[in-house]
Design a protein around this motif. Structure first.
Motif, PDB file in Angstrom:
ATOM      1  N   ALA A 118       0.825  -1.209   0.000  1.00  9.48           N
ATOM      2  CA  ALA A 118       0.000   0.000   0.000  1.00  9.48           C
ATOM      3  C   ALA A 118       0.858   1.257   0.000  1.00  9.48           C
ATOM      4  CB  ALA A 118      -0.929  -0.012   1.214  1.00  9.48           C
ATOM      5  N   TYR A 119       1.938   1.266   0.782  1.00 10.71           N
ATOM      6  CA  TYR A 119       2.774   2.464   0.861  1.00 10.71           C
ATOM      7  C   TYR A 119       3.593   2.658  -0.409  1.00 10.71           C
ATOM      8  CZ  TYR A 119       1.521   2.365   5.790  1.00 10.71           C
ATOM      9  OH  TYR A 119       0.824   2.364   6.964  1.00 10.71           O
ATOM     10  N   GLY A 120       3.889   1.559  -1.115  1.00 10.25           N
ATOM     11  CA  GLY A 120       4.519   1.705  -2.428  1.00 10.25           C
ATOM     12  C   GLY A 120       3.605   2.433  -3.395  1.00 10.25           C
ATOM     13  N   VAL A 121       2.303   2.119  -3.325  1.00  7.58           N
ATOM     14  CA  VAL A 121       1.321   2.811  -4.171  1.00  7.58           C
ATOM     15  C   VAL A 121       1.205   4.279  -3.758  1.00  7.58           C
ATOM     16  CG1 VAL A 121      -1.111   2.877  -4.840  1.00  7.58           C
ATOM     17  CG2 VAL A 121       0.063   0.673  -4.611  1.00  7.58           C
ATOM     18  N   VAL A 122       1.182   4.554  -2.438  1.00  8.79           N
ATOM     19  CA  VAL A 122       1.091   5.937  -1.952  1.00  8.79           C
ATOM     20  C   VAL A 122       2.270   6.762  -2.455  1.00  8.79           C
ATOM     21  CG1 VAL A 122       1.158   7.388   0.115  1.00  8.79           C
ATOM     22  CG2 VAL A 122      -0.260   5.340   0.078  1.00  8.79           C
ATOM     23  N   ALA A 123       3.458   6.150  -2.516  1.00  5.46           N
ATOM     24  CA  ALA A 123       4.655   6.866  -2.963  1.00  5.46           C
ATOM     25  C   ALA A 123       4.732   6.994  -4.475  1.00  5.46           C
ATOM     26  CB  ALA A 123       5.897   6.155  -2.445  1.00  5.46           C
ATOM     27  N   ASP A 124       3.699   6.540  -5.191  1.00  2.00           N
ATOM     28  CA  ASP A 124       3.685   6.587  -6.655  1.00  2.00           C
ATOM     29  C   ASP A 124       4.817   5.744  -7.247  1.00  2.00           C
ATOM     30  OD1 ASP A 124       2.567   7.293  -9.065  1.00  2.00           O
ATOM     31  OD2 ASP A 124       3.725   9.143  -9.279  1.00  2.00           O
ATOM     32  N   LEU A 125       5.118   4.638  -6.575  1.00  2.00           N
ATOM     33  CA  LEU A 125       6.130   3.698  -7.034  1.00  2.00           C
ATOM     34  C   LEU A 125       5.447   2.385  -7.394  1.00  2.00           C
ATOM     35  CD1 LEU A 125       8.810   4.278  -4.251  1.00  2.00           C
ATOM     36  CD2 LEU A 125       9.087   4.870  -6.663  1.00  2.00           C
ATOM     37  N   PRO A 126       6.099   1.512  -8.161  1.00  3.50           N
ATOM     38  CA  PRO A 126       5.549   0.165  -8.353  1.00  3.50           C
ATOM     39  C   PRO A 126       5.397  -0.521  -7.005  1.00  3.50           C
ATOM     40  CG  PRO A 126       7.299   0.598  -9.946  1.00  3.50           C
ATOM     41  CD  PRO A 126       7.295   1.760  -8.992  1.00  3.50           C
ATOM     42  N   PRO A 127       4.317  -1.279  -6.803  1.00  3.80           N
ATOM     43  CA  PRO A 127       4.076  -1.891  -5.483  1.00  3.80           C
ATOM     44  C   PRO A 127       5.245  -2.714  -4.964  1.00  3.80           C
ATOM     45  CG  PRO A 127       2.146  -2.136  -6.887  1.00  3.80           C
ATOM     46  CD  PRO A 127       3.233  -1.583  -7.758  1.00  3.80           C
ATOM     47  N   ALA A 128       6.034  -3.294  -5.866  1.00  2.00           N
ATOM     48  CA  ALA A 128       7.154  -4.127  -5.434  1.00  2.00           C
ATOM     49  C   ALA A 128       8.178  -3.314  -4.643  1.00  2.00           C
ATOM     50  CB  ALA A 128       7.823  -4.777  -6.642  1.00  2.00           C
ATOM     51  N   TYR A 129       8.285  -2.018  -4.936  1.00  2.00           N
ATOM     52  CA  TYR A 129       9.274  -1.198  -4.225  1.00  2.00           C
ATOM     53  C   TYR A 129       8.906  -1.055  -2.744  1.00  2.00           C
ATOM     54  CZ  TYR A 129      12.028   0.167  -8.278  1.00  2.00           C
ATOM     55  OH  TYR A 129      12.865   0.156  -9.362  1.00  2.00           O
ATOM     56  N   GLY A 130       7.625  -1.137  -2.438  1.00  2.00           N
ATOM     57  CA  GLY A 130       7.250  -1.131  -1.033  1.00  2.00           C
ATOM     58  C   GLY A 130       7.768  -2.358  -0.314  1.00  2.00           C
ATOM     59  N   LEU A 131       7.699  -3.529  -0.991  1.00  6.61           N
ATOM     60  CA  LEU A 131       8.232  -4.759  -0.408  1.00  6.61           C
ATOM     61  C   LEU A 131       9.753  -4.728  -0.354  1.00  6.61           C
ATOM     62  CD1 LEU A 131       5.883  -7.366  -2.143  1.00  6.61           C
ATOM     63  CD2 LEU A 131       5.835  -6.665   0.255  1.00  6.61           C
ATOM     64  N   TYR A 132      10.395  -4.136  -1.376  1.00  8.12           N
ATOM     65  CA  TYR A 132      11.856  -4.020  -1.352  1.00  8.12           C
ATOM     66  C   TYR A 132      12.329  -3.210  -0.127  1.00  8.12           C
ATOM     67  CZ  TYR A 132      11.575  -5.403  -6.296  1.00  8.12           C
ATOM     68  OH  TYR A 132      11.324  -6.068  -7.466  1.00  8.12           O
ATOM     69  N   SER A 133      11.469  -2.322   0.359  1.00  9.81           N
ATOM     70  CA  SER A 133      11.844  -1.440   1.471  1.00  9.81           C
ATOM     71  C   SER A 133      11.568  -2.058   2.836  1.00  9.81           C
ATOM     72  CB  SER A 133      11.061  -0.118   1.359  1.00  9.81           C
ATOM     73  OG  SER A 133      11.164   0.443   0.069  1.00  9.81           O
ATOM     74  N   ALA A 134      10.966  -3.239   2.869  1.00 12.02           N
ATOM     75  CA  ALA A 134      10.398  -3.741   4.119  1.00 12.02           C
ATOM     76  C   ALA A 134      11.232  -4.803   4.826  1.00 12.02           C
ATOM     77  CB  ALA A 134       8.998  -4.304   3.855  1.00 12.02           C
ATOM     78  N   PHE A 135      12.386  -5.207   4.262  1.00 14.95           N
ATOM     79  CA  PHE A 135      13.093  -6.325   4.900  1.00 14.95           C
ATOM     80  C   PHE A 135      14.476  -5.964   5.432  1.00 14.95           C
ATOM     81  CE2 PHE A 135      14.272  -6.576   0.430  1.00 14.95           C
ATOM     82  CZ  PHE A 135      15.636  -6.827   0.470  1.00 14.95           C
ATOM     83  N   MET A 136      15.241  -5.103   4.722  1.00 21.59           N
ATOM     84  CA  MET A 136      16.634  -4.865   5.109  1.00 21.59           C
ATOM     85  C   MET A 136      16.733  -4.118   6.438  1.00 21.59           C
ATOM     86  SD  MET A 136      19.499  -5.790   4.020  1.00 21.59           S
ATOM     87  CE  MET A 136      21.099  -5.609   4.787  1.00 21.59           C
ATOM     88  N   GLY A 137      15.802  -3.195   6.699  1.00 26.50           N
ATOM     89  CA  GLY A 137      15.849  -2.429   7.936  1.00 26.50           C
ATOM     90  C   GLY A 137      15.766  -3.313   9.165  1.00 26.50           C
ATOM     91  N   GLY A 138      14.967  -4.385   9.088  1.00 22.68           N
ATOM     92  CA  GLY A 138      14.842  -5.299  10.218  1.00 22.68           C
ATOM     93  C   GLY A 138      16.136  -6.018  10.523  1.00 22.68           C
ATOM     94  N   PHE A 139      16.884  -6.413   9.485  1.00 20.58           N
ATOM     95  CA  PHE A 139      18.160  -7.115   9.698  1.00 20.58           C
ATOM     96  C   PHE A 139      19.206  -6.175  10.294  1.00 20.58           C
ATOM     97  CE2 PHE A 139      16.477  -9.725   6.035  1.00 20.58           C
ATOM     98  CZ  PHE A 139      16.170 -10.836   6.814  1.00 20.58           C
ATOM     99  N   VAL A 140      19.267  -4.948   9.791  1.00 18.75           N
ATOM    100  CA  VAL A 140      20.272  -3.995  10.280  1.00 18.75           C
ATOM    101  C   VAL A 140      19.976  -3.591  11.715  1.00 18.75           C
ATOM    102  CG1 VAL A 140      21.284  -1.709   9.919  1.00 18.75           C
ATOM    103  CG2 VAL A 140      20.734  -3.151   7.955  1.00 18.75           C
ATOM    104  N   TYR A 141      18.698  -3.410  12.019  1.00 17.37           N
ATOM    105  CA  TYR A 141      18.330  -2.937  13.363  1.00 17.37           C
ATOM    106  C   TYR A 141      18.666  -3.977  14.433  1.00 17.37           C
ATOM    107  CZ  TYR A 141      15.855  -0.156  16.814  1.00 17.37           C
ATOM    108  OH  TYR A 141      15.556   0.613  17.911  1.00 17.37           O
ATOM    109  N   ILE A 142      18.737  -5.245  14.062  1.00 19.45           N
ATOM    110  CA  ILE A 142      19.144  -6.272  15.025  1.00 19.45           C
ATOM    111  C   ILE A 142      20.533  -5.960  15.577  1.00 19.45           C
ATOM    112  CG2 ILE A 142      19.780  -8.706  15.251  1.00 19.45           C
ATOM    113  CD1 ILE A 142      17.625  -9.352  13.219  1.00 19.45           C
TER     114      ILE A 142
END
Length: 625
Positions: free
Chosen positions: A98-122
């Motif tokens: 949904a947030y990928g759509v809000v940002a006027d990006l392809p929906p896949a870019y929202g998923l691309y943004s959703a995983f790396m932050g969790g690994f780094v924050y560990i």
């Protein structure tokens, strides 16, 4: 053999203990060297102390928090972290699309943004509850700079991460203290209103690219005849379902744990129902019953450096790095600022009595953005919604972020073809439901009850963000709130009254706190106006300064000027019991001001000493005559 006389050891002053600037009443002598020599900080010693502290294990734990909590990790924490990570992941996937759509990006870019932050924050994060990823506010902030080219969003993620990381390494987390609660509350409310308004067209099945508050509602009422019945029914029912599922966990029954996780997974349930309805209703017909988000690029994102040059999507002309930076413009200031603000606010909300290291949170957030940009991510930050779900799911350590990240990667690898059938009305309902609870209603009520004047910066921020832009509205709110600080600094803690002593009329001014240049003119004008208003009756002005922290050069110059102006009115100026730091500024400015400084245990003693000085002056003048 005669014994050597024992040397009495002299007491050494502790260099790490601040010197007390107090008048020595036992000797009745002021420490003159402290008046004429300014004490400067020992820079070399401070640098050496800092360098030695950086080489300690405590610094390793501070900059790499995983080294602190991982050795203490217990095996019974693992099931709780897995369950919490899965629960957050079930929310993160539909929200990311949904947030990928809000940002006027392809929906896949929202998923691309959703995983790396969790690994780094560990590795670098300090709060176990925070989940780092795309948020509604970040998506809305990024949208104006995409211009049909996702490379702009990816570069913005990288540059924002570099800026946030640099600020964290410079220990500039204290800058967040200058943004008040009314301003942040107003910004959050304005962002929620703007984002929800931008989805009203999708909720009713109206095709629209408008996301601003006014533009979205103008387009909605102008095209209301294009409303699609199926989308309206699905959108409104989904919104109602999401609101009801928030209360499922409160039902009195024997399956409280099951209902709690069902309630926390409501976004995933809504997406599943939407996809299932779209699939079932489209069977046997050549068209889809709802407007859908469209195909999502399958597979994991490629690992590559962020784009430092690109092509214009319309003309195909190459755009250099300088051109890309000029396109994003002010976003290089607003997006890092808001990203830090949002993440630190979430950390404080779930700190549970612990002190939040804002600079370390900035380092974790900066590295998350930098590394995420290598996987085609848009700017990310801490999510309040997902962090609340993480906390409610009973997460024990930041390791739950790894489970969430793994679930997002599995979605990208195996389920993207299925998510292509998510109805836009379903995504709109998910976003609107989230925005309804993003507004801090309790905080607004507390501001109103506690101090109604603070509603002014709140309202200014809301109105400017809604009817102008979020970034400029935030700046206006901060500047407007800063006016209150400037106005307060112009009027020091100052009490002026008229007294009589032995038939003599005098003015006693009680000055407190640190007095800066902004208050210098006010102080001088107030005393002069008070003296002239008595039409020559006042012959002495006493400024009590035992609670003055410090003054600056401008204040010292105005006090010297005040003494000269009062002398023309046959009035003397005395600075009584001033602290050594404040008195020292006067003496170093003009050594003749030493005569203004008087010290005594009580006010009667001061007046007696002034009378003796006056009598001795008279006798000397008589002898000279």
């Amino acid at each position: 053999m005669t014994s050597r006389p024992r040397r009495t050891p002299h007491r050494r002053r502790d260099r790490h203990r601040p010197m007390l600037y107090l008048f020595d009443w036992s000797t009745n002598v002021l420490p003159e060297p402290d008046l004429y020599r300014e004490r400067l900080p020992n820079v070399c010693e401070a640098v050496g102390t800092k360098a030695r502290s950086c080489c300690s294990m405590r610094s390793v734990h501070r900059f790499l928090p995983v080294t602190d909590w991982l050795p203490k990790y217990q095996l019974n924490f693992l099931p709780m972290d897995i369950v919490a990570g899965l629960t957050v992941g079930l929310t993160a996937v539909p929200q990311a699309i949904a947030y990928g759509v809000v940002a006027d990006l392809p929906p896949a870019y929202g998923l691309y943004s959703a995983f790396m932050g969790g690994f780094v924050y560990i590795l670098l994060g300090t709060c176990k509850d925070i989940t780092v990823g795309p948020t509604a506010i970040m998506a809305l902030m990024v949208r104006p700079y995409v211009n049909g080219n996702p490379d702009n969003a990816v570069l913005l993620c990288f540059l924002s991460g570099c800026i946030i990381l640099l600020l964290g390494l410079l220990n500039l987390g204290v800058l967040m203290r200058f943004i008040s609660v009314p301003v942040t509350t107003g910004f959050t409310m304005a962002a929620a209103i703007t984002i929800a308004s931008g989805q009203i067209n999708n909720l009713f099945g109206i095709s629209s690219s408008s996301t601003g508050f006014l533009d979205a509602w103008i387009h909605f009422f102008g095209h209301i005849k294009e409303t699609r019945r199926n989308d309206v029914i699905l959108g409104c029912c989904t919104l109602l379902l999401l609101l009801l599922m928030r209360k499922v966990k409160d039902l009195p029954c024997g399956y409280r744990s099951l209902l709690k996780y069902l309630s926390l997974s409501r976004n995933a349930v809504a997406v599943f129902v939407g996809i299932l309805l779209c699939y079932l209703l489209s069977r046997g017909s050549g068209s889809l019953p709802f407007l859908v988000s469209g195909s999502i690029t399958s597979g994991l994102p490629p690992f590559r450096p962020p784009p430092f040059h690109t092509q214009d999507p319309a003309s195909g002309e190459p755009i250099t790095f300088g051109g890309m930076v000029s396109n994003v413009g002010s976003a290089l200031v607003s997006i890092p600022l808001l990203s830090i603000l949002e993440s630190v606010a979430v950390a404080k909300a779930f700190s549970k009595g612990k002190i939040v290291n804002a600079s370390q949170e900035m380092i974790a957030l900066g590295m998350s953005n930098v590394l995420s940009s290598f996987f085609l991510s848009m700017p990310i930050t801490g999510s309040f919604t997902r962090s609340a779900i993480n906390n409610a799911s009973g997460v024990k350590t930041p390791l739950g972020g790894a489970v969430t990240g793994a679930l997002v990667l599995m979605t990208l690898a195996f389920l993207t073809s299925t998510f292509a059938y998510i109805p836009k009305a379903t995504l709109a309902a998910i976003i609107i439901a989230a925005m309804l609870f993003m507004v801090e209603y309790e905080t607004i009520a507390e501001i109103w009850r506690a101090k109604k004047r603070d509603m002014l910066p709140f309202l200014v921020t809301v109105l400017c963000c809604v009817f102008w832009t979020l970034e400029y509205g935030m700046v206006v709110g901060i500047l407007f709130n800063a006016l209150f600080l400037l106005y307060k600094s112009m009027k020091p803690q100052f009490h002026l009254e008229t007294q009589k002593y032995n038939g003599m009329e005098l003015s006693l001014a009680d000055l407190k706190g640190s007095v800066d240049y902004s208050a210098a003119e006010y102080l001088k004008t107030a005393i002069l106006s008070h003296v002239t208003g008595r039409q020559g009756a006042i012959t002495l002005v006493v400024i009590k300064g035992d609670e003055i922290g410090s003054i600056d050069t401008t204040v010292a110059l105005n006090l010297i000027s005040l003494r000269e102006d009062l002398a023309l009115l046959d009035c003397n100026l005395i600075c009584w019991n001033w602290s050594v730091p404040a008195a020292g500024v006067l003496c170093r400015m003009d050594s003749s001001t030493r005569q203004m400084l008087k010290f005594s245990k009580s006010f009667p003693e001061l007046m007696e000493s002034l009378e003796k000085e006056s009598d001795s002056t008279v006798k000397i003048s008589q002898i000279d005559d």
